[in-house]
Design a protein around this motif. Structure first.
Motif, PDB file in Angstrom:
ATOM      1  N   ARG A   3       0.844  -1.192   0.000  1.00  0.00           N
ATOM      2  CA  ARG A   3       0.000   0.000   0.000  1.00  0.00           C
ATOM      3  C   ARG A   3       0.878   1.240   0.000  1.00  0.00           C
ATOM      4  O   ARG A   3       1.846   1.319   0.774  1.00  0.00           O
ATOM      5  N   LEU A   4       0.535   2.196  -0.873  1.00  0.00           N
ATOM      6  CA  LEU A   4       1.266   3.456  -0.980  1.00  0.00           C
ATOM      7  C   LEU A   4       0.317   4.585  -0.590  1.00  0.00           C
ATOM      8  O   LEU A   4      -0.803   4.654  -1.134  1.00  0.00           O
ATOM      9  N   VAL A   5       0.754   5.461   0.301  1.00  0.00           N
ATOM     10  CA  VAL A   5      -0.085   6.563   0.743  1.00  0.00           C
ATOM     11  C   VAL A   5       0.707   7.856   0.664  1.00  0.00           C
ATOM     12  O   VAL A   5       1.739   8.000   1.343  1.00  0.00           O
ATOM     13  N   GLU A   6       0.199   8.785  -0.163  1.00  0.00           N
ATOM     14  CA  GLU A   6       0.856  10.080  -0.320  1.00  0.00           C
ATOM     15  C   GLU A   6       0.300  11.097   0.673  1.00  0.00           C
ATOM     16  O   GLU A   6      -0.859  11.003   1.095  1.00  0.00           O
ATOM     17  N   SER A   7       1.129  12.078   0.994  1.00  0.00           N
ATOM     18  CA  SER A   7       0.698  13.200   1.828  1.00  0.00           C
ATOM     19  C   SER A   7       1.562  14.406   1.508  1.00  0.00           C
ATOM     20  O   SER A   7       2.580  14.287   0.807  1.00  0.00           O
ATOM     21  N   GLY A   8       1.155  15.565   2.019  1.00  0.00           N
ATOM     22  CA  GLY A   8       1.955  16.767   1.854  1.00  0.00           C
ATOM     23  C   GLY A   8       1.440  17.743   0.820  1.00  0.00           C
ATOM     24  O   GLY A   8       1.998  18.826   0.652  1.00  0.00           O
ATOM     25  N   GLY A   9       0.386  17.372   0.106  1.00  0.00           N
ATOM     26  CA  GLY A   9      -0.180  18.280  -0.863  1.00  0.00           C
ATOM     27  C   GLY A   9      -0.886  19.447  -0.195  1.00  0.00           C
ATOM     28  O   GLY A   9      -1.070  19.474   1.023  1.00  0.00           O
ATOM     29  N   GLY A  10      -1.270  20.431  -1.017  1.00  0.00           N
ATOM     30  CA  GLY A  10      -1.971  21.583  -0.477  1.00  0.00           C
ATOM     31  C   GLY A  10      -1.977  22.735  -1.455  1.00  0.00           C
ATOM     32  O   GLY A  10      -1.638  22.568  -2.632  1.00  0.00           O
ATOM     33  N   LEU A  11      -2.343  23.903  -0.945  1.00  0.00           N
ATOM     34  CA  LEU A  11      -2.394  25.128  -1.733  1.00  0.00           C
ATOM     35  C   LEU A  11      -1.140  25.945  -1.451  1.00  0.00           C
ATOM     36  O   LEU A  11      -0.804  26.190  -0.279  1.00  0.00           O
ATOM     37  N   VAL A  12      -0.453  26.352  -2.495  1.00  0.00           N
ATOM     38  CA  VAL A  12       0.790  27.103  -2.345  1.00  0.00           C
ATOM     39  C   VAL A  12       0.826  28.194  -3.408  1.00  0.00           C
ATOM     40  O   VAL A  12       0.351  27.978  -4.540  1.00  0.00           O
ATOM     41  N   PRO A  13       1.361  29.377  -3.098  1.00  0.00           N
ATOM     42  CA  PRO A  13       1.439  30.439  -4.104  1.00  0.00           C
ATOM     43  C   PRO A  13       2.544  30.153  -5.117  1.00  0.00           C
ATOM     44  O   PRO A  13       3.493  29.396  -4.828  1.00  0.00           O
ATOM     45  N   PRO A  14       2.460  30.754  -6.291  1.00  0.00           N
ATOM     46  CA  PRO A  14       3.545  30.599  -7.265  1.00  0.00           C
ATOM     47  C   PRO A  14       4.881  31.011  -6.667  1.00  0.00           C
ATOM     48  O   PRO A  14       4.978  32.005  -5.945  1.00  0.00           O
ATOM     49  N   GLY A  15       5.907  30.214  -6.978  1.00  0.00           N
ATOM     50  CA  GLY A  15       7.216  30.439  -6.399  1.00  0.00           C
ATOM     51  C   GLY A  15       7.448  29.739  -5.086  1.00  0.00           C
ATOM     52  O   GLY A  15       8.578  29.700  -4.586  1.00  0.00           O
ATOM     53  N   GLY A  16       6.412  29.159  -4.529  1.00  0.00           N
ATOM     54  CA  GLY A  16       6.521  28.468  -3.251  1.00  0.00           C
ATOM     55  C   GLY A  16       7.064  27.062  -3.382  1.00  0.00           C
ATOM     56  O   GLY A  16       7.394  26.600  -4.480  1.00  0.00           O
ATOM     57  N   SER A  17       7.136  26.389  -2.239  1.00  0.00           N
ATOM     58  CA  SER A  17       7.694  25.041  -2.177  1.00  0.00           C
ATOM     59  C   SER A  17       6.767  24.113  -1.401  1.00  0.00           C
ATOM     60  O   SER A  17       6.027  24.556  -0.513  1.00  0.00           O
ATOM     61  N   LEU A  18       6.842  22.841  -1.736  1.00  0.00           N
ATOM     62  CA  LEU A  18       6.150  21.788  -1.006  1.00  0.00           C
ATOM     63  C   LEU A  18       7.007  20.541  -1.049  1.00  0.00           C
ATOM     64  O   LEU A  18       7.762  20.338  -2.000  1.00  0.00           O
ATOM     65  N   THR A  19       6.846  19.716  -0.023  1.00  0.00           N
ATOM     66  CA  THR A  19       7.480  18.394  -0.038  1.00  0.00           C
ATOM     67  C   THR A  19       6.401  17.335   0.103  1.00  0.00           C
ATOM     68  O   THR A  19       5.647  17.335   1.083  1.00  0.00           O
ATOM     69  N   LEU A  20       6.314  16.487  -0.883  1.00  0.00           N
ATOM     70  CA  LEU A  20       5.386  15.369  -0.830  1.00  0.00           C
ATOM     71  C   LEU A  20       6.088  14.162  -0.225  1.00  0.00           C
ATOM     72  O   LEU A  20       7.283  13.957  -0.435  1.00  0.00           O
ATOM     73  N   GLU A  21       5.309  13.379   0.515  1.00  0.00           N
ATOM     74  CA  GLU A  21       5.822  12.147   1.092  1.00  0.00           C
ATOM     75  C   GLU A  21       4.948  10.979   0.670  1.00  0.00           C
ATOM     76  O   GLU A  21       3.742  11.131   0.462  1.00  0.00           O
ATOM     77  N   CYS A  22       5.563   9.824   0.557  1.00  0.00           N
ATOM     78  CA  CYS A  22       4.846   8.604   0.230  1.00  0.00           C
ATOM     79  C   CYS A  22       5.349   7.506   1.166  1.00  0.00           C
ATOM     80  O   CYS A  22       6.538   7.180   1.149  1.00  0.00           O
ATOM     81  N   VAL A  23       4.452   6.986   1.969  1.00  0.00           N
ATOM     82  CA  VAL A  23       4.824   5.898   2.871  1.00  0.00           C
ATOM     83  C   VAL A  23       4.328   4.593   2.266  1.00  0.00           C
ATOM     84  O   VAL A  23       3.195   4.497   1.783  1.00  0.00           O
TER      85      VAL A  23
END
Length: 120
Positions: A3-23
């Protein structure tokens, strides 16, 4: 069962950063190449990045080269996607996946996805 489960998504302004994780649960990932894909609204799913089992080699889609970084921690059964300098066209549902073949193909185990929205 794997089983793969992603997290870390969301709303971010242009130029911003996010880190997605998958367990990953159910089986160690240490012998498998892994990858990230995304599906923008109304468009087909596309390859984002892939990484070999030992992280020696990575591969990126043209649209994200130089901005995204894929990494993994086999001891924790985790896959990551660091996304910098995000653009509105990066808006999509992001999926992690496990491949039994190359870095671009033969992905046969998928997560349910996490939404990333880039907007001001």
């Amino acid at each position: 069962q794997v089983r793969l489960v992603e997290s870390g998504g969301g709303l971010v302004p242009p130029g911003g950063s996010l880190t997605l994780e998958c367990v990953v649960s159910g089986r160690p990932i240490e012998t498998y190449a892994m990858g990230w894909f995304r599906q923008p609204p109304g468009k087909p799913r596309e390859f984002v990045a892939g990484i070999t089992w030992n992280a020696v080699r990575t591969l990126y889609g043209d649209a994200v080269k130089g901005r995204f970084t894929i990494s993994r921690d086999n001891a924790k059964n985790m896959l990551y996607l660091q996304m910098n300098n995000l653009k509105p066209e990066d808006t999509a549902v992001y999926f992690c996946a496990r491949t039994s073949g190359g870095l671009r193909d033969e992905y046969n185990v998928w997560g349910q996805g996490t939404q990333v929205t880039v907007s001001s």
